[in-house]
Design a protein around this motif. Sequence first.
Motif: not given
Length: 527
Positions: A326-344
């Motif tokens: 929406g024309d507004l910039p922002h910053l995020r930390v994207e945490n990528r260390v975990l695998p998928a699962g096992p459950t929701v």
Amino acid sequence: MGTEVGRHQFTREDRARHRQKVRQCLDVFAEMLRGSKFEFERPMTGLEIELNLVDDEAEPAMRNAEALAAIADPDFQTELGQFNIEINVAPRRLAGDGPADFERHVRASLNAAEDKARTVGAHMVMIGILPTLHREHLTLESLSANPRYALLNEQIFAARGEDLEIRIDGVDRLAATADTVAPEAACTSTQFHLQVSPGDFAAYWNAAQAVAGVQVALGANAPFLFGRELWRETRIPLFEQATDTRSEEIKAQGVRPRVWFGERWITSVFDLFEENVRYFPALLPVCDDEDPAQILAQGGTPQLSELRLHNGTVYRWNRPVYDVVGDLPHLRVENRVLPAGPTVVDTIANGAFYFGLVRTLAESDRPLWSQMSFSAAEENFHSGARHGITATVFWPGLGYVPVTELVLRRLLPMAYDGLDAWGVDAGERDRLLRIIEQRCLTGRNGASWQVDALHRLEDERNLERADALRAVLQRYIPSCTPTSPSTSGRQTANPRADQGLSRRSRAFPSIKGERSCFDLRSTAVCP
């Protein structure tokens, strides 16, 4: 990873122009940071989950195009391998019942998508690495049709000049070669996004780095690859090697890898973007016509497309993200260390633990990273990936301690405080962090479940490794994603898990259930 890239060949002029443009973007980004032109008053959190597709025989199903067409939901997107898809969950605030809202949305979306994917012979599985995955599933032909993937493959091997070598020493040993980046598709992950202000970014990124080893130890869910039992979270060394642009000689010179934990604590988000530009040549030198300096001078918000695309080809385990909504910039930390699962619910519990813990650490009067070397954090990360929930990690004031003891004694109380600071309802806080507590008390997570199941099937039923791994996956799906929640507080094992392990055309239950199958209250914790 799904951004479309149209250009198929890059010239020397393309690379020179891109280098100039990405450095201009970096200068404009620095000016934006000085001017505090970022949205952060109402911080949002986000979630992505990468999923595997299997057929009725629990083998990888190369049908993501057909599955996505059947699902017809923009939240679901393509991923690197034809047996992968990804769900991107719309951002939400954590306050109130935010985690429960995430859970309801993810559960409903996955159930609906599973029903539709079944119509094309595909079933969705949340797991770090498919136990039934073999080398013949990871070829150039198994890459998804998005031109970006072919370009990345081409550029990585042009930089390397030779085949990839994958060597992982775990319980077993694996030595393999690959002439494509397809082995990366074996790694399916969960990614948490946390929006932060420029002034707070360094503290949150440092906190995320400091706890990455604990996260991966508790959440490990990828113990097998190509029929071998390797690390408890084999996804970590596999991903580090499967996207490596360096030849052996370049490694020996100390050149940084593109899958990177990092090498120092930071003082500003600018440190990370600047390192990416300084250390890593462009893999996709695509330029647009935007003049970011002119747009900023006119009061607009530049997209910084070249900087963002380049940032997306440096695979930090905690990645900085610049985005515009929406024309507004922002910053995020994207945490990528975990695998998928096992459950929701395991996924949401992992998120609650992470969001609560980093909030407390980032706002601490005495930062943890002032008491702990960066190399210790990296050592913890690889120890957690290798040993999983039995790992020993270093922590200031305690020395080397079992990760479960550290969580129970120190980190869970911090996570409770952090979720309180986010405004999460007390009932939701307690429900989700109790799952983390029970993992520590039982010593059981996705990886230990899979390993125990394999050994029992091999020892008690005398199954060969390939048949045993297929049986593990056939049991994992109904046991870890039960078809319905129990009303008595206990779950019973799905009887279909013991019937006809080699039966053809098995149907898999949808992704449903209310609590982790690793909770002490559950009786379905072991095949």
